[in-house]
Motif scaffolding. Sequence first.
Motif, PDB file in Angstrom:
ATOM      1  N   MET A 146     -10.611  -2.413 -19.027  1.00  0.00           N
ATOM      2  CA  MET A 146      -9.489  -1.621 -18.543  1.00  0.00           C
ATOM      3  C   MET A 146      -9.959  -0.366 -17.827  1.00  0.00           C
ATOM      4  SD  MET A 146      -6.887  -2.112 -21.776  1.00  0.00           S
ATOM      5  CE  MET A 146      -5.571  -1.073 -21.135  1.00  0.00           C
ATOM      6  N   LEU A 147     -11.032   0.240 -18.319  1.00  0.00           N
ATOM      7  CA  LEU A 147     -11.588   1.421 -17.665  1.00  0.00           C
ATOM      8  C   LEU A 147     -12.054   1.078 -16.255  1.00  0.00           C
ATOM      9  CD1 LEU A 147     -12.727   4.337 -17.602  1.00  0.00           C
ATOM     10  CD2 LEU A 147     -14.809   3.402 -18.609  1.00  0.00           C
ATOM     11  N   ASN A 148     -12.868   0.045 -16.146  1.00  0.00           N
ATOM     12  CA  ASN A 148     -13.387  -0.357 -14.834  1.00  0.00           C
ATOM     13  C   ASN A 148     -12.260  -0.696 -13.862  1.00  0.00           C
ATOM     14  OD1 ASN A 148     -15.912  -0.061 -15.914  1.00  0.00           O
ATOM     15  ND2 ASN A 148     -16.351  -2.238 -16.072  1.00  0.00           N
ATOM     16  N   THR A 149     -11.302  -1.461 -14.339  1.00  0.00           N
ATOM     17  CA  THR A 149     -10.206  -1.884 -13.468  1.00  0.00           C
ATOM     18  C   THR A 149      -9.323  -0.711 -13.082  1.00  0.00           C
ATOM     19  OG1 THR A 149     -10.214  -4.010 -14.630  1.00  0.00           O
ATOM     20  CG2 THR A 149      -8.347  -3.556 -13.202  1.00  0.00           C
ATOM     21  N   ASP A 150      -9.095   0.210 -14.006  1.00  0.00           N
ATOM     22  CA  ASP A 150      -8.252   1.362 -13.730  1.00  0.00           C
ATOM     23  C   ASP A 150      -8.813   2.190 -12.575  1.00  0.00           C
ATOM     24  OD1 ASP A 150      -6.079   3.097 -14.167  1.00  0.00           O
ATOM     25  OD2 ASP A 150      -7.296   4.399 -15.420  1.00  0.00           O
ATOM     26  N   ILE A 151     -10.109   2.448 -12.600  1.00  0.00           N
ATOM     27  CA  ILE A 151     -10.731   3.223 -11.527  1.00  0.00           C
ATOM     28  C   ILE A 151     -10.658   2.449 -10.213  1.00  0.00           C
ATOM     29  CG2 ILE A 151     -12.825   4.359 -10.739  1.00  0.00           C
ATOM     30  CD1 ILE A 151     -11.466   5.665 -13.157  1.00  0.00           C
ATOM     31  N   SER A 152     -10.891   1.147 -10.279  1.00  0.00           N
ATOM     32  CA  SER A 152     -10.807   0.316  -9.068  1.00  0.00           C
ATOM     33  C   SER A 152      -9.408   0.365  -8.475  1.00  0.00           C
ATOM     34  CB  SER A 152     -11.175  -1.134  -9.393  1.00  0.00           C
ATOM     35  OG  SER A 152     -12.488  -1.234  -9.876  1.00  0.00           O
ATOM     36  N   ILE A 153      -8.399   0.231  -9.331  1.00  0.00           N
ATOM     37  CA  ILE A 153      -7.017   0.186  -8.857  1.00  0.00           C
ATOM     38  C   ILE A 153      -6.596   1.522  -8.268  1.00  0.00           C
ATOM     39  CG2 ILE A 153      -4.633   0.066  -9.669  1.00  0.00           C
ATOM     40  CD1 ILE A 153      -5.492  -2.216 -11.522  1.00  0.00           C
ATOM     41  N   GLN A 154      -6.915   2.615  -8.958  1.00  0.00           N
ATOM     42  CA  GLN A 154      -6.533   3.928  -8.437  1.00  0.00           C
ATOM     43  C   GLN A 154      -7.229   4.209  -7.105  1.00  0.00           C
ATOM     44  OE1 GLN A 154      -6.345   7.326 -11.050  1.00  0.00           O
ATOM     45  NE2 GLN A 154      -6.223   6.020 -12.870  1.00  0.00           N
ATOM     46  N   GLY A 155      -8.513   3.893  -7.020  1.00  0.00           N
ATOM     47  CA  GLY A 155      -9.238   4.094  -5.774  1.00  0.00           C
ATOM     48  C   GLY A 155      -8.694   3.230  -4.654  1.00  0.00           C
ATOM     49  N   TRP A 156      -8.331   2.005  -4.982  1.00  0.00           N
ATOM     50  CA  TRP A 156      -7.731   1.084  -4.007  1.00  0.00           C
ATOM     51  C   TRP A 156      -6.428   1.677  -3.464  1.00  0.00           C
ATOM     52  CZ3 TRP A 156      -5.330  -4.210  -5.833  1.00  0.00           C
ATOM     53  CH2 TRP A 156      -4.840  -4.920  -4.728  1.00  0.00           C
ATOM     54  N   ALA A 157      -5.594   2.200  -4.355  1.00  0.00           N
ATOM     55  CA  ALA A 157      -4.324   2.791  -3.930  1.00  0.00           C
ATOM     56  C   ALA A 157      -4.544   3.986  -3.013  1.00  0.00           C
ATOM     57  CB  ALA A 157      -3.509   3.211  -5.161  1.00  0.00           C
ATOM     58  N   VAL A 158      -5.482   4.847  -3.371  1.00  0.00           N
ATOM     59  CA  VAL A 158      -5.757   6.030  -2.559  1.00  0.00           C
ATOM     60  C   VAL A 158      -6.282   5.632  -1.182  1.00  0.00           C
ATOM     61  CG1 VAL A 158      -7.221   8.064  -2.324  1.00  0.00           C
ATOM     62  CG2 VAL A 158      -6.154   7.563  -4.511  1.00  0.00           C
ATOM     63  N   ALA A 159      -7.233   4.699  -1.155  1.00  0.00           N
ATOM     64  CA  ALA A 159      -7.816   4.273   0.122  1.00  0.00           C
ATOM     65  C   ALA A 159      -6.759   3.627   1.013  1.00  0.00           C
ATOM     66  CB  ALA A 159      -8.965   3.309  -0.130  1.00  0.00           C
ATOM     67  N   THR A 160      -5.904   2.811   0.420  1.00  0.00           N
ATOM     68  CA  THR A 160      -4.836   2.163   1.190  1.00  0.00           C
ATOM     69  C   THR A 160      -3.878   3.192   1.770  1.00  0.00           C
ATOM     70  OG1 THR A 160      -4.957   0.183  -0.203  1.00  0.00           O
ATOM     71  CG2 THR A 160      -2.948   0.490   1.080  1.00  0.00           C
ATOM     72  N   ALA A 161      -3.453   4.144   0.922  1.00  0.00           N
ATOM     73  CA  ALA A 161      -2.542   5.190   1.387  1.00  0.00           C
ATOM     74  C   ALA A 161      -3.192   6.043   2.465  1.00  0.00           C
ATOM     75  CB  ALA A 161      -2.111   6.060   0.211  1.00  0.00           C
ATOM     76  N   THR A 162      -4.459   6.365   2.281  1.00  0.00           N
ATOM     77  CA  THR A 162      -5.174   7.177   3.262  1.00  0.00           C
ATOM     78  C   THR A 162      -5.233   6.481   4.611  1.00  0.00           C
ATOM     79  OG1 THR A 162      -6.551   8.165   1.524  1.00  0.00           O
ATOM     80  CG2 THR A 162      -7.367   8.305   3.789  1.00  0.00           C
ATOM     81  N   GLU A 163      -5.631   5.209   4.599  1.00  0.00           N
ATOM     82  CA  GLU A 163      -5.744   4.460   5.854  1.00  0.00           C
ATOM     83  C   GLU A 163      -4.389   4.343   6.551  1.00  0.00           C
ATOM     84  OE1 GLU A 163      -7.561   0.186   7.467  1.00  0.00           O
ATOM     85  OE2 GLU A 163      -7.660   0.706   5.331  1.00  0.00           O
ATOM     86  N   ALA A 164      -3.344   4.031   5.787  1.00  0.00           N
ATOM     87  CA  ALA A 164      -2.015   3.886   6.378  1.00  0.00           C
ATOM     88  C   ALA A 164      -1.511   5.214   6.938  1.00  0.00           C
ATOM     89  CB  ALA A 164      -1.037   3.355   5.330  1.00  0.00           C
TER      90      ALA A 164
END
Length: 429
Positions: free
Chosen positions: A249-267
């Motif tokens: 859950m720790l590993n996935t949580d960081i991946s998911i939050q980073g994914w959301a930030v990167a997606t929002a940033t790019e958009a």
Amino acid sequence: MLIDTTLLVNNPDIIKGLLDGSMKRYGSVIRWAAGTENAGQIVRHLVEAPGVTNTVISGAKVIGEGVNYYKLLGIEKTLSSVMGLSQVAAGASVLNLGVSILGFAYMGYKLHQIQKQLGHIQQSMEEGFDRMEASLYRIEGSIQKGFSQVGVSLDRVEHRLNIISGQLGYLFLLVEDNRQKQQSLAKAISHLHQAMLIKEIAALNAELDDRKRFPDESSRESLKVASRVRLFLANQALQATPELDAELMLNTDISIQGWAVATATEAQLLLEIGQHQEARELLAIEVPKFKQVAERWGNELISDENPYLSTTYRFNHSRFQEYITPERVERIVEISPSDRTLSSEHIRTKKIHVDVEFEMSHSSQWDQTWLHRQIAIAEYLDTLSELSARLDGLQSFAALCESKNVSSSRHLLPDYNAATGLYVLQPNE
């Protein structure tokens, strides 16, 4: 600006709608609530003035605490509650509430905080291993000393020694097993820190800082970095098989939050340079995948051996009243396909079954450990639901930019001289 922006606190119609329940906040938009004539339709978009980001960063203690945060913006506690912000998981605050590119500074701050916190965790665990190792050496020394003393009169105490040896062996196995699990978690954090945070998130953080310092420079390099980070972290999140396991859950949580930030940033970068269609295409690909991941975790963590408790509505029971607000339950329902489609009558039946199960079962089944696990599950899933909603809100904002045919998303947002606070934008008609 091409459309009107109004401070939320100065919009009595929106406040009245939130208070009487005819409107609901969903991510960065306010929609008509279920049961109303226009249920689900967007009423207004929410955006932040520049000063909000700076105020939040300078007041780091209130980040993630909806009530205090919105007191900071001049919004009363009552309004914070009806907006569903009185208990938003801290992880969800990795995205700014609105859709302004001015929130980049805040996203960068949060990424830095994640990296810093993991570093502290790793350091603490390593110190713990050192202490544990020293203790094991002392135990080993004591055992060896004991053996030499026992050797003098081995015949007299052979039977007793066998008993003690068995007990020591059992304790050693327990300690060793615990040590191995903690070392495994420490290694996972270390690898995560190096492979994901240092290499990818730090790169994105640097780009966010650069955009903050030079907002008028070309977005080309920032777009490349955001795209790379998005692809990498999305891959990490998509590969994970949901399971109630702390390390996973720790590993996935960081991946998911980073994914959301990167997606929002790019958009947001694409919207800022007027590439609205490209932003919409990007979000059309990423948001459904993100929602799919959120729902997979929702299905797994909400599932229970007792079929009557395999529902988000178990969190509505009185035993969770102090820890989980109704707003949090509503958000989790959004990523639970089995609960999201239930009628009012079916929801009522579910809650009755939950109440009966808790009343009929032995209280020893629901000890403090079980309670804490349920609270942790609720917060974890709340983060996924809130991030999913905010990315969905970003999709709506991209559609608004395209419909208004603006050369840059900046033309729809409060300028740098605007008063600090949350603003509402007129949606696409």
